[in-house]
Design a protein around this motif. Sequence first.
Motif, PDB file in Angstrom:
ATOM      1  N   PRO A 247      -6.681 -51.221  14.329  1.00 28.20           N
ATOM      2  CA  PRO A 247      -6.736 -51.047  12.900  1.00 28.20           C
ATOM      3  C   PRO A 247      -5.443 -50.722  12.209  1.00 28.20           C
ATOM      4  O   PRO A 247      -5.258 -51.482  11.281  1.00 28.20           O
ATOM      5  N   THR A 248      -4.392 -50.130  13.095  1.00 25.40           N
ATOM      6  CA  THR A 248      -3.133 -49.944  12.410  1.00 25.40           C
ATOM      7  C   THR A 248      -2.507 -51.253  12.234  1.00 25.40           C
ATOM      8  O   THR A 248      -1.805 -51.424  11.016  1.00 25.40           O
ATOM      9  N   LEU A 249      -2.451 -51.782  13.373  1.00 24.10           N
ATOM     10  CA  LEU A 249      -1.858 -53.336  13.246  1.00 24.10           C
ATOM     11  C   LEU A 249      -2.280 -54.045  12.241  1.00 24.10           C
ATOM     12  O   LEU A 249      -1.378 -55.055  11.584  1.00 24.10           O
TER      13      LEU A 249
ATOM     14  N   SER B 172      -5.413 -49.538  19.147  1.00 28.37           N
ATOM     15  CA  SER B 172      -4.219 -49.769  18.016  1.00 28.37           C
ATOM     16  C   SER B 172      -4.374 -50.853  17.000  1.00 28.37           C
ATOM     17  O   SER B 172      -3.799 -50.989  16.292  1.00 28.37           O
TER      18      SER B 172
ATOM     19  N   SER C 116      -3.824 -53.326   9.400  1.00 19.82           N
ATOM     20  CA  SER C 116      -3.706 -52.704   8.015  1.00 19.82           C
ATOM     21  C   SER C 116      -2.822 -53.537   6.888  1.00 19.82           C
ATOM     22  O   SER C 116      -3.159 -52.964   5.831  1.00 19.82           O
TER      23      SER C 116
ATOM     24  N   GLU D  16      -5.696 -48.300  24.705  1.00 21.74           N
ATOM     25  CA  GLU D  16      -4.620 -48.147  23.941  1.00 21.74           C
ATOM     26  C   GLU D  16      -4.438 -49.431  23.094  1.00 21.74           C
ATOM     27  O   GLU D  16      -4.176 -49.656  21.661  1.00 21.74           O
TER      28      GLU D  16
ATOM     29  N   PHE E  42     -10.676 -47.125  16.083  1.00 22.64           N
ATOM     30  CA  PHE E  42      -9.533 -46.343  15.723  1.00 22.64           C
ATOM     31  C   PHE E  42      -9.589 -44.805  16.340  1.00 22.64           C
ATOM     32  O   PHE E  42     -10.452 -44.233  16.199  1.00 22.64           O
ATOM     33  N   ASN E  43      -8.387 -44.687  16.923  1.00 20.69           N
ATOM     34  CA  ASN E  43      -8.160 -43.286  17.403  1.00 20.69           C
ATOM     35  C   ASN E  43      -8.928 -42.843  18.609  1.00 20.69           C
ATOM     36  O   ASN E  43      -9.442 -41.779  18.944  1.00 20.69           O
TER      37      ASN E  43
ATOM     38  N   LEU F 148     -13.791 -51.429  13.319  1.00 18.28           N
ATOM     39  CA  LEU F 148     -12.682 -50.994  13.207  1.00 18.28           C
ATOM     40  C   LEU F 148     -12.702 -49.570  13.325  1.00 18.28           C
ATOM     41  O   LEU F 148     -11.936 -48.683  14.032  1.00 18.28           O
ATOM     42  N   PHE F 149     -13.604 -48.820  12.623  1.00 23.65           N
ATOM     43  CA  PHE F 149     -13.520 -47.258  12.592  1.00 23.65           C
ATOM     44  C   PHE F 149     -13.899 -46.694  13.863  1.00 23.65           C
ATOM     45  O   PHE F 149     -13.784 -45.790  13.933  1.00 23.65           O
TER      46      PHE F 149
END
Lengths: 206, 206
Positions: free
Chosen positions: A195-197, A193, A199, A189, A181-182, A177-178
């Motif tokens: 990792p945020t979804l 996205s 979290s 996209e 991310f970003n 995931l790291f």
Amino acid sequence: VENLEELPIDAPAQKTVNLYKVDNYTFGTKQASQKQHERNPQRLKEKYQERGLRHSVAGVLLVHHHRHPHVLVLQRTKDAGSFWLPGGRLRPGEGDLEGLSRKLDNRLKSPSQERSHWEVGDFLATWWYPDFSDNRYPYIPPHVTKPKEKLNLYLVQLPESCAFSVPSDLQLLAIPLFQVFNNAEQYGEVISSLPTLLSRYHVNYL
Amino acid sequence: VENLEELPIDAPAQKTVNLYKVDNYTFGTKQASQKQHERNPQRLKEKYQERGLRHSVAGVLLVHHHRHPHVLVLQRTKDAGSFWLPGGRLRPGEGDLEGLSRKLDNRLKSPSQERSHWEVGDFLATWWYPDFSDNRYPYIPPHVTKPKEKLNLYLVQLPESCAFSVPSDLQLLAIPLFQVFNNAEQYGEVISSLPTLLSRYHVNYL
Ligand SMILES: [Zn+2]
Ligand SMILES: [Zn+2]
Ligand SMILES: [Zn+2]
Ligand SMILES: [Zn+2]
């Protein structure tokens, strides 16, 4: 010592996802799919005129390595171009879960395995394509009345171990995931996205 | 004509969020909060040495304008710098919902209103700060054993109408989702990721 993963004292119950080690799974090869994996605007336009809004689904399959979540993504073997989540377009009248199971079978089931059972879980996100390009948004953009495609993402709970078998023109990769991310530039996209979804889940490392 | 918002045929039930028109709400001013709104690394470090991991919460409050969702964000009046979601740090031992309600009162409740009831709903995401800078991730980065702050985001269901009252050093803005999407440069990663986090909800425009 405080347990970092503890639940907030009075918060709504947090959902748990079980992740197993990547070493629990084997990754084999089967016959090439011969499918076209790129979006072809002209072909998408013809299909749209025939059938209207295209419904697509994709699965988020997670494993862990040293207690960090990794997501399973596909890439063409030949040119190592873009990455995508296992999934694809539904047939007319086909439901999301039915279609996602069929697509996961196509992409990942071993031919020696008679039946499959994919444990499709939570609905994670929707992406809308307002036209036949790769542009997509997590909402219908204002003034767009006829989006052309809708992609629904679902979390898929993997079994403790299994044998994946991937068409030889594709490769399956477990990306931390790291790393996504970003990093929409490399992963797009939808994948970046995740990792945020994810979290909001409590991760159970098994 | 296909209903774009229809549920997938055999998918798990989709959650609904009710959005009311921005014109249903009034936005007034109350006494300045005199609080420091910027992250101060030296002060954060001292607090961490005293109290350990800092727990923060923030609320995602949504309205709509012409059937497109808008999120309520705060900004300093003086210099129109960064944007943030209403919320803040919990007191030692305070629960997420209790602390978020207290913070929403501080930032948004009219002084003439005796009591408040904030309908705090789903847990949306967590952001971890591995150090005392502004860097944050939706996971604990590998090799970080002692993150310094954890920020939990919750969806807050607004009433059909109400009177907001904002400290005079701050302003409350309703920003359309299409404006914050892919716009971490202007709105920061927490706010710019909201469109994707919210895409799993069925939006009921009232
Ligand atoms: Zn790894
Ligand atoms: Zn290892
Ligand atoms: Zn507007
Ligand atoms: Zn208007």
